[in-house]
Design a protein around this motif. Structure first.
Motif, PDB file in Angstrom:
ATOM      1  N   SER A  28      41.488  37.666  45.501  1.00 36.31           N
ATOM      2  CA  SER A  28      42.084  36.790  44.494  1.00 36.31           C
ATOM      3  C   SER A  28      41.807  35.326  44.833  1.00 36.31           C
ATOM      4  N   ALA A  29      41.795  34.996  46.136  1.00 38.87           N
ATOM      5  CA  ALA A  29      41.454  33.632  46.558  1.00 38.87           C
ATOM      6  C   ALA A  29      40.002  33.331  46.204  1.00 38.87           C
ATOM      7  N   LEU A  30      39.122  34.297  46.420  1.00 36.34           N
ATOM      8  CA  LEU A  30      37.706  34.149  46.060  1.00 36.34           C
ATOM      9  C   LEU A  30      37.559  33.917  44.554  1.00 36.34           C
ATOM     10  N   ALA A  31      38.331  34.683  43.773  1.00 38.59           N
ATOM     11  CA  ALA A  31      38.268  34.545  42.314  1.00 38.59           C
ATOM     12  C   ALA A  31      38.636  33.125  41.912  1.00 38.59           C
ATOM     13  N   ALA A  32      39.715  32.609  42.509  1.00 39.39           N
ATOM     14  CA  ALA A  32      40.169  31.257  42.169  1.00 39.39           C
ATOM     15  C   ALA A  32      39.132  30.213  42.591  1.00 39.39           C
ATOM     16  N   ALA A  33      38.581  30.384  43.802  1.00 40.07           N
ATOM     17  CA  ALA A  33      37.648  29.392  44.336  1.00 40.07           C
ATOM     18  C   ALA A  33      36.340  29.356  43.554  1.00 40.07           C
ATOM     19  N   THR A  34      35.938  30.476  42.962  1.00 43.44           N
ATOM     20  CA  THR A  34      34.629  30.544  42.304  1.00 43.44           C
ATOM     21  C   THR A  34      34.752  30.594  40.777  1.00 43.44           C
ATOM     22  N   GLY A  35      35.981  30.549  40.250  1.00 45.35           N
ATOM     23  CA  GLY A  35      36.165  30.646  38.797  1.00 45.35           C
ATOM     24  C   GLY A  35      35.725  31.993  38.253  1.00 45.35           C
ATOM     25  N   SER A  36      35.869  33.026  39.067  1.00 49.18           N
ATOM     26  CA  SER A  36      35.421  34.357  38.650  1.00 49.18           C
ATOM     27  C   SER A  36      36.463  35.058  37.787  1.00 49.18           C
ATOM     28  N   ILE A  37      36.015  36.034  37.028  1.00 45.36           N
ATOM     29  CA  ILE A  37      36.920  36.911  36.293  1.00 45.36           C
ATOM     30  C   ILE A  37      37.482  37.913  37.287  1.00 45.36           C
ATOM     31  N   ASN A  38      38.807  37.968  37.382  1.00 46.01           N
ATOM     32  CA  ASN A  38      39.435  38.801  38.414  1.00 46.01           C
ATOM     33  C   ASN A  38      39.733  40.202  37.887  1.00 46.01           C
ATOM     34  N   LEU A  39      38.847  41.134  38.191  1.00 42.19           N
ATOM     35  CA  LEU A  39      39.088  42.535  37.834  1.00 42.19           C
ATOM     36  C   LEU A  39      39.490  43.308  39.101  1.00 42.19           C
ATOM     37  N   GLY A  40      40.030  42.562  40.077  1.00 47.05           N
ATOM     38  CA  GLY A  40      40.468  43.165  41.328  1.00 47.05           C
ATOM     39  C   GLY A  40      41.855  43.767  41.180  1.00 47.05           C
ATOM     40  N   GLN A  41      42.858  42.898  41.138  1.00 48.03           N
ATOM     41  CA  GLN A  41      44.228  43.391  41.092  1.00 48.03           C
ATOM     42  C   GLN A  41      44.552  43.935  39.705  1.00 48.03           C
ATOM     43  N   GLY A  42      45.349  45.013  39.663  1.00 46.53           N
ATOM     44  CA  GLY A  42      45.616  45.692  38.399  1.00 46.53           C
ATOM     45  C   GLY A  42      46.880  45.218  37.715  1.00 46.53           C
ATOM     46  N   PHE A  43      46.807  44.057  37.059  1.00 45.52           N
ATOM     47  CA  PHE A  43      47.940  43.673  36.210  1.00 45.52           C
ATOM     48  C   PHE A  43      47.401  43.279  34.847  1.00 45.52           C
ATOM     49  N   PRO A  44      48.118  43.622  33.770  1.00 49.23           N
ATOM     50  CA  PRO A  44      47.647  43.313  32.423  1.00 49.23           C
ATOM     51  C   PRO A  44      47.666  41.801  32.179  1.00 49.23           C
ATOM     52  N   ASP A  45      46.710  41.307  31.380  1.00 46.33           N
ATOM     53  CA  ASP A  45      46.725  39.881  31.037  1.00 46.33           C
ATOM     54  C   ASP A  45      47.410  39.648  29.686  1.00 46.33           C
ATOM     55  N   THR A  46      48.096  40.664  29.172  1.00 43.05           N
ATOM     56  CA  THR A  46      48.921  40.535  27.968  1.00 43.05           C
ATOM     57  C   THR A  46      50.275  41.153  28.297  1.00 43.05           C
ATOM     58  N   ASP A  47      51.360  40.438  27.938  1.00 46.07           N
ATOM     59  CA  ASP A  47      52.695  40.985  28.190  1.00 46.07           C
ATOM     60  C   ASP A  47      52.996  42.132  27.245  1.00 46.07           C
ATOM     61  N   GLY A  48      53.996  42.924  27.611  1.00 42.54           N
ATOM     62  CA  GLY A  48      54.410  44.066  26.799  1.00 42.54           C
ATOM     63  C   GLY A  48      55.079  43.638  25.501  1.00 42.54           C
TER      64      GLY A  48
END
Ligand SMILES: *Cc1c(COP(=O)(O)O)cnc(C)c1O
Length: 396
Positions: A28-48
């Motif tokens: 997740s730190a790598l994602a932030a540092a490189t502006g990457s799309i984070n498909l690592g951790q499994g949380f939805p990007d839309t609320d219920g």
């Protein structure tokens, strides 16, 4: 500095030493540092659902759950959990003695292992496994005995002979997860029947993590282990609102089990959080009573997302194990000329602007997991399309 911190003795105890840092933080730190799309951790990007968020607001405003709720969970939620198990699976549980609300499935797993294991007890668990299993077995003083799921006809499957061979006189329980994270496997009736027969024959307890029960695709069917003969009385079934209703931050989970098992789990749970998520418990009670159209709609949405990402991954040259459940897809990177998932995932943000997780972190047998990499698809379609486009660079 105290004498303790300067002594040669490490601060982190021996039980947890092997679990020092998680790859999720690094990625997740790598994602932030490189502006990457984070498909690592499994949380939805839309609320219920909006109406469920509003139900939580109402509970807060009405002063329901703002003070310690009852230890086993608020009656409304326990009743809703029991009704859900009855309606969907024909399983009947007494809301007062056979349902326990927990701080997410994570606490349910921890409390079940802490409440049911004696030091030295062996736990047979499917490998690759969800990362908290190993740590919680260790904290409970148990010994984990992995049984590895391996690729077979396009999916990771359980070898039933290996499962039987893993059980010894010291085995206390089987720890099952279906639909399975990270492989996306949904155990078949045949596989589950073999698990059940083994549990009955060897008189084992079973913990079954079914947090993805509503996320099954194509012709896959989720069969709760507790519905099989001889299982209801020996099985602790775990569910969670986080994955089913896309509120992972609310931390509302639950177990259903026979009264003796619930009492054992509650004995540990009362000294972990005691209680959690008061107002959210009322909202989740309403969520569980949503019409069937919510569940079918949610499943269809996730299926569309799965298809966008898996198509992109195949196009980019990965071998894709099309998941029958969950919101993760496991891939094999060997067709890309790669074999080390760790190295691949560390380089991927720089190479393609996407973050993924090396499955090896979910294995004791790291070599077995080395060529596999997991992507999460619980993201909006345009995000997945952009990720697919970026990953396309790997093919060229
Ligand atoms: C996400 C997840 C959990 C944790 O669920 P929470 O309710 O967020 O604590 C447990 N097991 C599996 C397999 C998961 O993927």
């Amino acid at each position: 500095m105290t004498g303790m911190t300067s002594s040669a003795r490490p601060l982190l105890n021996r039980r947890l030493a092997e679990f020092g840092t998680t790859v999720f933080a690094e990625m997740s730190a790598l994602a932030a540092a490189t502006g990457s799309i984070n498909l690592g951790q499994g949380f939805p990007d839309t609320d219920g659902p909006e109406e469920i968020r509003e139900a939580a607001v109402r509970a807060l405003r009405d002063g329901r759950g703002n003070q310690y709720p009852p230890g086993p969970g608020v009656p409304e939620l326990r009743t809703a959990v029991a009704a859900h198990q009855q309606r969907r699976y024909g399983l009947s549980y007494d809301p007062d003695t056979e349902v326990l609300v927990t701080a997410g499935a994570t606490e349910a797993i921890a409390a079940a292992l802490l409440g049911l294991l004696e030091p030295g007890d062996e736990v047979v668990a499917l490998e690759p496994y969800y990362d908290s299993y190993a740590a919680c077995i260790a904290m409970a003083g148990g010994r984990r005995v992995p049984v590895t799921l391996r690729p077979h006809d396009g999916a990771f499957r359980l070898d039933l002979d290996e499962l039987r061979a893993a059980v010894t006189d010291r085995t206390r329980l089987l720890l099952i997860n279906t639909p399975h994270n990270p492989t996306g496997t949904v155990l078949t009736r045949e596989e589950l029947t073999a698990v059940a027969e083994l549990a009955v024959e060897r008189d084992l307890l079973v913990i079954t993590d079914e947090v993805y029960e509503h996320l099954v695709y194509d012709d896959a069917v989720h069969i709760p282990l507790a519905t099989l003969p001889g299982m209801r009385e020996r099985t602790v079934t775990i569910g969670s609102a986080g994955k089913t209703f896309s509120f992972t931050g609310w931390k509302v989970g639950w177990i259903t089990a026979a009264p003796g098992l619930v009492t054992a789990v509650r004995s540990a749970k009362q000294f972990l959080t005691y209680v959690a998520s008061g107002p959210f418990q009322y909202a989740v009670a309403e969520a569980l009573a949503l019409p069937e159209s919510f569940f079918t709609g949610f499943r269809a949405e996730m299926l569309a997302r799965r298809d966008v990402l898996t198509a992109g991954l195949a196009q980019a040259g990965f071998t894709v194990f099309r998941p029958a459940g969950t919101y993760f897809v496991t891939t094999d990177i060997r067709p890309l000329g790669e074999s080390d998932g760790f190295a691949f995932c560390r380089a991927l943000p720089e190479r393609a602007g996407v973050v993924a997780i090396p499955n090896a972190v979910f294995y004791d047998h790291r070599d077995e997991g080395a060529p596999f990499v997991r992507f999460a698809f619980c993201k909006q379609i345009p995000v997945l399309q952009e990720a697919a486009e970026r990953l396309g660079k790997l093919a060229g």
